[in-house]
Design an enzyme around this catalytic site. Structure first.
Site, PDB file in Angstrom:
ATOM      1  N   ASP A  87       0.855  -1.171   0.000  1.00  0.00           N
ATOM      2  CA  ASP A  87       0.000   0.000   0.000  1.00  0.00           C
ATOM      3  C   ASP A  87       0.904   1.239   0.000  1.00  0.00           C
ATOM      4  O   ASP A  87       1.618   1.487   0.963  1.00  0.00           O
ATOM      5  CB  ASP A  87      -0.888  -0.033   1.252  1.00  0.00           C
ATOM      6  CG  ASP A  87      -1.922   1.090   1.283  1.00  0.00           C
ATOM      7  OD1 ASP A  87      -1.722   2.102   0.595  1.00  0.00           O
ATOM      8  OD2 ASP A  87      -2.918   0.952   2.019  1.00  0.00           O
ATOM      9  N   HIS A  88       0.850   2.009  -1.073  1.00  0.00           N
ATOM     10  CA  HIS A  88       1.759   3.149  -1.209  1.00  0.00           C
ATOM     11  C   HIS A  88       1.437   4.260  -0.213  1.00  0.00           C
ATOM     12  O   HIS A  88       2.215   5.211  -0.062  1.00  0.00           O
ATOM     13  CB  HIS A  88       1.707   3.694  -2.636  1.00  0.00           C
ATOM     14  CG  HIS A  88       3.049   4.036  -3.201  1.00  0.00           C
ATOM     15  ND1 HIS A  88       4.009   4.727  -2.501  1.00  0.00           N
ATOM     16  CD2 HIS A  88       3.612   3.760  -4.410  1.00  0.00           C
ATOM     17  CE1 HIS A  88       5.081   4.881  -3.240  1.00  0.00           C
ATOM     18  NE2 HIS A  88       4.870   4.291  -4.416  1.00  0.00           N
ATOM     19  N   ARG A  89       0.319   4.173   0.484  1.00  0.00           N
ATOM     20  CA  ARG A  89       0.009   5.172   1.497  1.00  0.00           C
ATOM     21  C   ARG A  89       0.849   4.984   2.757  1.00  0.00           C
ATOM     22  O   ARG A  89       1.101   5.954   3.479  1.00  0.00           O
ATOM     23  CB  ARG A  89      -1.480   5.105   1.865  1.00  0.00           C
ATOM     24  CG  ARG A  89      -2.432   5.457   0.739  1.00  0.00           C
ATOM     25  CD  ARG A  89      -3.879   5.198   1.146  1.00  0.00           C
ATOM     26  NE  ARG A  89      -4.116   3.783   1.449  1.00  0.00           N
ATOM     27  CZ  ARG A  89      -5.288   3.303   1.860  1.00  0.00           C
ATOM     28  NH1 ARG A  89      -6.323   4.120   2.016  1.00  0.00           N
ATOM     29  NH2 ARG A  89      -5.443   2.013   2.102  1.00  0.00           N
TER      30      ARG A  89
END
Length: 462
Positions: free
Chosen positions: A432-434
């Site tokens: 998850d790039h968050r």
């Protein structure tokens, strides 16, 4: 005098509101003991056997195999007390009564064990018991949707007239039934319920929708000459329900909510395979390759805790989790499931091997409980067992990452400056790039690859 008690589908927990009857374990007329499993049901989480809290004679069953029932709908009725306790079948006897949802105070304590939860027995006296007053209804042998033994088949019934809209509350329990009707623009006040006391079931809504579509799409007669020689069928329709439906919902939500990215690397697994062979040659329980990969994962997550987290979208916060509950993908006849190994970071390779084996066997048998399938914080996906090298897996929502492992096969590899044949594996990380950027994800994956290539790296953290 025998008393007929009604056993309803209990609250399944985990937010589940429905279950499909897979297999009845008792027939009408059978004598059942307290906490004896009476029906096998499939939920969106698992397939479980439901124990009955009453001891006596089964007088009726509600629902055929394959029927989907909402929580709170009747499953069966059991005659307890009187002749029922001695094994004599009671069906529609005069003077018998049905106590809907009866509590322990409504029957003798020897014939009722307390509230029932799916997958758990209820033997033993309850700490506290309440006496609840219920209205009684006379039992009509074979009435309603009950399955009672009859000497002759019931006469065919005329089609029920379309009911007029009614005022007051609509008899619907399942929120999924309400949502289905709302999404299709169906007024539930115009639907006749086929369940107990007019309860509206999913089948009632689907039947009403099908009838409306048939009436709206009834075509005009077509001359025979205009009909083509070959009519193409619409293809087979497979309902998305049970485990398959739950997987579809979770994967769709993952792709909708999570901005995922994938990175991958090839690694020389020759030394890891040699280390495993040496462990198993030394005696004792055999160590699985999945257990060694799990040990590597948990050590990597200790270094990169960003990947053992989840995102609270409402609060716009990243929640880093204190323990690693490791999920692993398992393919079963019922579809893909992800059992969870609790506190994987504190387990030895032997303990992990044992737990993986236990959960895998339960998955194959369809006996995983909802607790076995929830609470994961990171997933390990060994798709190499399918004979493939790489993949870009979908993250198991609400987790933040998944490590994929391809097949380990001999390949040409430069080792110590020389071309050699080595055992090579492709590792992929979807994240998850968050929760992190590529540098963190790359660092995690590189550490995993280093441990695969040089297992002695783990000695620094043991």
């Amino acid at each position: 005098m025998a008393q007929v008690l009604e056993f309803k589908l209990p609250d399944l927990g985990e937010g589940l509101t429905e279950a499909e009857i897979v297999r009845w374990l008792v027939n009408v007329g059978d004598v059942v003991a307290i906490d004896q499993p009476v029906v096998e049901v499939e939920t969106a989480k698992a397939m479980v056997e439901v124990p009955c809290p009453y001891g006596g004679v089964v007088t009726a069953r509600f629902g055929e195999e394959g029927t989907e029932l909402p929580v709170g709908a009747p499953l069966l009725t059991v005659a307890v007390g009187g002749t029922a306790s001695s094994g004599t079948a009671v069906s529609g006897a005069a003077g018998a009564s049905v106590a809907s949802g009866a509590s322990a105070g409504d029957a003798e304590s020897s014939e009722y064990s307390g509230n029932v939860l799916v997958g758990y027995g209820t033997a033993g006296p309850a700490a506290r018991r309440r006496r609840v007053r219920h209205e009684s209804t006379a039992v009509a042998g074979g009435g309603g949707r009950t399955e009672a033994k009859a000497a002759a088949p019931a006469p065919a019934r005329a089609p029920a007239p379309v009911p007029a809209p009614v005022d007051g509350p609509v008899p619907v329990i399942s929120p999924l039934v309400r949502k289905l009707a709302r999404d299709k623009g169906l007024d539930l006040r115009e639907v006749r319920g086929s369940g107990p006391a007019g309860l509206i079931l999913r089948a009632d809504v689907e039947s009403a929708l099908a009838a409306a579509e048939t009436a709206a799409a009834r075509p005009a007669p077509v001359p025979a000459a205009a009909v083509p020689a070959v009519v193409a069928e619409g293809g087979e329709r497979v309902p998305l329900r049970g485990v398959r439906g739950a997987v579809a919902d979770k994967l769709s939500r993952s792709r909708t909510e999570i901005p995922d990215a994938t990175c991958w690397v090839d690694a020389d697994a020759t030394e890891l395979m040699a280390a495993r062979a040496a462990m198993n040659a030394a005696g004792g329980p055999k160590i699985s390759l999945l257990a060694l990969l799990a040990r590597i994962c948990t050590h990597a997550l200790a270094r990169y805790p960003e990947l053992n987290s989840t995102v609270d979208t409402a609060a716009r916060e990243i929640v880093r989790l204190p323990s690693v509950h490791l999920g692993f993908a398992a393919q079963t006849p019922r579809g893909l499931v992800v059992p969870v190994v609790r506190d994987a970071g504190t387990r030895t390779a032997e303990s992990l091997t044992e737990e993986f084996a236990r959960l895998t066997e339960s998955a194959r048998q369809g006996t995983l409980t909802p607790g076995d399938l929830t609470g994961g914080t990171f997933t390990l996906n060994n798709y190499g067992v399918f004979g493939v090298d790489g993949s870009t897996p979908i993250i198991n929502h609400p987790e933040a990452a998944m490590l994929g492992v391809g097949r380990i096969i001999p390949k040409p590899w430069v080792h110590e400056g020389e071309l050699a044949v080595r055992k090579v594996v492709q590792l992929s990380l979807t994240f998850d790039h968050r929760v992190c950027d590529g540098g963190t994800a790359g660092g995690f994956l590189r550490y995993v690859a280093d441990c695969v290539e040089h297992p002695a790296v783990l000695l620094r953290t043991l």
